[in-house]
Write a protein that holds these residues in place. Structure first.
Motif, PDB file in Angstrom:
ATOM      1  N   PRO A  10      62.044  13.433  93.236  1.00 24.45           N
ATOM      2  CA  PRO A  10      63.010  14.449  92.503  1.00 24.45           C
ATOM      3  C   PRO A  10      62.987  14.726  91.113  1.00 24.45           C
ATOM      4  N   ASP A  11      62.402  13.982  90.415  1.00 22.91           N
ATOM      5  CA  ASP A  11      62.188  14.267  89.028  1.00 22.91           C
ATOM      6  C   ASP A  11      60.838  15.435  88.720  1.00 22.91           C
ATOM      7  N   THR A  37      51.193   7.755  92.653  1.00 25.53           N
ATOM      8  CA  THR A  37      50.643   8.169  91.312  1.00 25.53           C
ATOM      9  C   THR A  37      49.466   9.305  91.309  1.00 25.53           C
ATOM     10  N   LEU A  38      48.703   9.239  92.250  1.00 25.91           N
ATOM     11  CA  LEU A  38      47.580  10.241  92.668  1.00 25.91           C
ATOM     12  C   LEU A  38      48.387  11.650  92.656  1.00 25.91           C
ATOM     13  N   PHE A  39      49.424  11.647  93.590  1.00 25.92           N
ATOM     14  CA  PHE A  39      50.065  12.868  93.894  1.00 25.92           C
ATOM     15  C   PHE A  39      50.770  13.478  92.497  1.00 25.92           C
ATOM     16  N   ARG A  40      51.580  12.603  91.906  1.00 20.81           N
ATOM     17  CA  ARG A  40      52.026  12.998  90.933  1.00 20.81           C
ATOM     18  C   ARG A  40      51.220  13.565  89.868  1.00 20.81           C
ATOM     19  N   GLN A  41      50.117  12.709  89.274  1.00 20.67           N
ATOM     20  CA  GLN A  41      49.281  13.268  88.663  1.00 20.67           C
ATOM     21  C   GLN A  41      48.458  14.611  88.823  1.00 20.67           C
ATOM     22  N   ALA A  42      48.090  14.637  90.190  1.00 22.92           N
ATOM     23  CA  ALA A  42      47.352  15.959  90.540  1.00 22.92           C
ATOM     24  C   ALA A  42      48.129  16.985  90.431  1.00 22.92           C
ATOM     25  N   ALA A  54      54.511  25.376  96.324  1.00 21.87           N
ATOM     26  CA  ALA A  54      54.901  24.797  97.553  1.00 21.87           C
ATOM     27  C   ALA A  54      54.950  23.369  97.573  1.00 21.87           C
ATOM     28  N   LEU A  55      53.999  22.477  96.971  1.00 21.81           N
ATOM     29  CA  LEU A  55      53.981  21.204  97.066  1.00 21.81           C
ATOM     30  C   LEU A  55      55.073  20.582  96.231  1.00 21.81           C
ATOM     31  N   THR A  56      55.380  21.163  95.143  1.00 16.30           N
ATOM     32  CA  THR A  56      56.735  20.686  94.354  1.00 16.30           C
ATOM     33  C   THR A  56      57.958  20.815  95.149  1.00 16.30           C
ATOM     34  N   TYR A  57      58.113  21.883  95.603  1.00 11.64           N
ATOM     35  CA  TYR A  57      59.499  22.207  96.424  1.00 11.64           C
ATOM     36  C   TYR A  57      59.405  21.400  97.721  1.00 11.64           C
ATOM     37  N   ALA A  58      58.363  21.172  98.167  1.00  5.93           N
ATOM     38  CA  ALA A  58      58.197  20.605  99.785  1.00  5.93           C
ATOM     39  C   ALA A  58      58.546  18.764  99.291  1.00  5.93           C
ATOM     40  N   GLN A  59      58.448  18.334  98.163  1.00  6.15           N
ATOM     41  CA  GLN A  59      58.338  16.936  97.973  1.00  6.15           C
ATOM     42  C   GLN A  59      59.501  16.658  97.084  1.00  6.15           C
ATOM     43  N   LEU A  60      60.599  17.482  97.146  1.00  5.81           N
ATOM     44  CA  LEU A  60      61.632  17.406  96.158  1.00  5.81           C
ATOM     45  C   LEU A  60      62.329  16.159  96.379  1.00  5.81           C
ATOM     46  N   ASP A 113      61.464  19.034  87.928  1.00  4.95           N
ATOM     47  CA  ASP A 113      61.926  19.440  86.377  1.00  4.95           C
ATOM     48  C   ASP A 113      60.751  19.479  85.362  1.00  4.95           C
ATOM     49  N   THR A 114      59.755  18.306  85.724  1.00  2.00           N
ATOM     50  CA  THR A 114      58.523  18.129  84.679  1.00  2.00           C
ATOM     51  C   THR A 114      57.716  19.318  84.999  1.00  2.00           C
ATOM     52  N   VAL A 115      57.471  20.016  86.123  1.00  2.06           N
ATOM     53  CA  VAL A 115      56.662  20.889  86.506  1.00  2.06           C
ATOM     54  C   VAL A 115      57.241  22.044  85.815  1.00  2.06           C
ATOM     55  N   LEU A 116      58.370  22.543  86.079  1.00  4.16           N
ATOM     56  CA  LEU A 116      59.381  23.609  85.256  1.00  4.16           C
ATOM     57  C   LEU A 116      59.249  23.593  83.665  1.00  4.16           C
ATOM     58  N   GLU A 117      59.122  22.184  83.135  1.00  2.00           N
ATOM     59  CA  GLU A 117      58.854  22.132  81.757  1.00  2.00           C
ATOM     60  C   GLU A 117      57.649  22.454  81.187  1.00  2.00           C
ATOM     61  N   ARG A 118      56.785  22.177  82.141  1.00  6.83           N
ATOM     62  CA  ARG A 118      55.196  22.438  81.633  1.00  6.83           C
ATOM     63  C   ARG A 118      54.933  23.533  82.058  1.00  6.83           C
ATOM     64  N   THR A 119      55.708  24.566  82.832  1.00  8.66           N
ATOM     65  CA  THR A 119      55.217  25.922  83.066  1.00  8.66           C
ATOM     66  C   THR A 119      56.074  26.855  82.872  1.00  8.66           C
ATOM     67  N   SER A 120      57.058  26.963  83.892  1.00  8.25           N
ATOM     68  CA  SER A 120      58.033  28.028  83.223  1.00  8.25           C
ATOM     69  C   SER A 120      58.727  28.090  82.033  1.00  8.25           C
ATOM     70  N   ARG A 121      59.258  26.984  81.699  1.00  7.98           N
ATOM     71  CA  ARG A 121      59.868  26.983  80.275  1.00  7.98           C
ATOM     72  C   ARG A 121      58.892  27.090  79.087  1.00  7.98           C
TER      73      ARG A 121
END
Length: 209
Positions: free
Chosen positions: A124-125, A58-63, A114-120, A128-136
């Protein structure tokens, strides 16, 4: 201490923990980072971390999501400069493009990718959440700004979403190539070259004549 003050303090402490956690995860990677190190650097007891964030996952995800929101907010503020571009649209677009590349190239944005892709595999979800909050979110904001410029006759496009997608591609594709997928720092001079070329190409296709 009032209830509002206490709640504000809890939110601030949680954000401070998340900021430190992101730094530690970026430095060590998910597997090697430990909650005790994060607690020590945040200046709190280890149980305090668990009181705010239940476990390491949870700490990693929220960070990561907090970092994504911070990157998004700063990027959206840059794009908002196009709300009032002034008389020289090319100059404003170039300045905006340079600022976008600088934001994409800073330590937080690079670590986020780097962190997002390293922990795919483990999360796994999360990508997509990071992309939704940033790129999209960023692409939508840029499309809105370009649509307004088209309505005022300063750009030629019937599809501002596509125009935004192409402008962002002109910026990010060379950046990724020159950074070797984030493993090499791209100098400010290189960033300027990329931004300037991207805007010239974009305006050659979409600029009013």
């Amino acid at each position: 201490m009032t209830g509002t003050t206490a709640a504000r303090g809890r939110i601030d402490k949680r954000q401070a923990i998340l900021d430190v956690a992101f730094t530690v995860f970026a430095r060590r990677g998910y597997d090697k980072a430990c909650v005790q190190e994060i607690a020590d650097e945040a200046g709190v007891a280890k149980p305090t971390v668990y009181n705010h964030l239940n476990d390491k996952q949870t700490l990693f995800r929220q960070a990561v999501l907090a970092a994504a929101d911070a990157v998004s907010a700063e990027t959206l503020a840059i794009i908002d400069r196009l709300r009032e571009p002034g008389d020289d649209l090319a100059a404003t677009l170039t300045a905006t493009a340079r600022a976008l590349l600088a934001e994409c190239s800073n330590d937080r944005a690079r670590s986020l990718r780097a962190l997002t892709y390293a922990q795919l595999a483990a999360f796994p979800d999360l990508a997509d959440t990071v992309l939704e909050r940033t790129s999209r979110r960023i692409a939508e904001a840029l499309a809105d700004r370009l649509a307004r410029l088209a309505l005022s006759g300063r750009l030629r496009t019937n599809d501002p979403a596509q125009a935004a997608e192409q402008l962002l591609a002109l910026l990010t594709a060379p950046l990724e190539a020159r950074s070797r997928l984030g493993t090499r720092e791209v100098s400010a001079a290189e960033q300027r070259d990329i931004a300037d070329a991207a805007v010239r190409t974009f305006l050659s296709a979409y600029g009013s004549r």
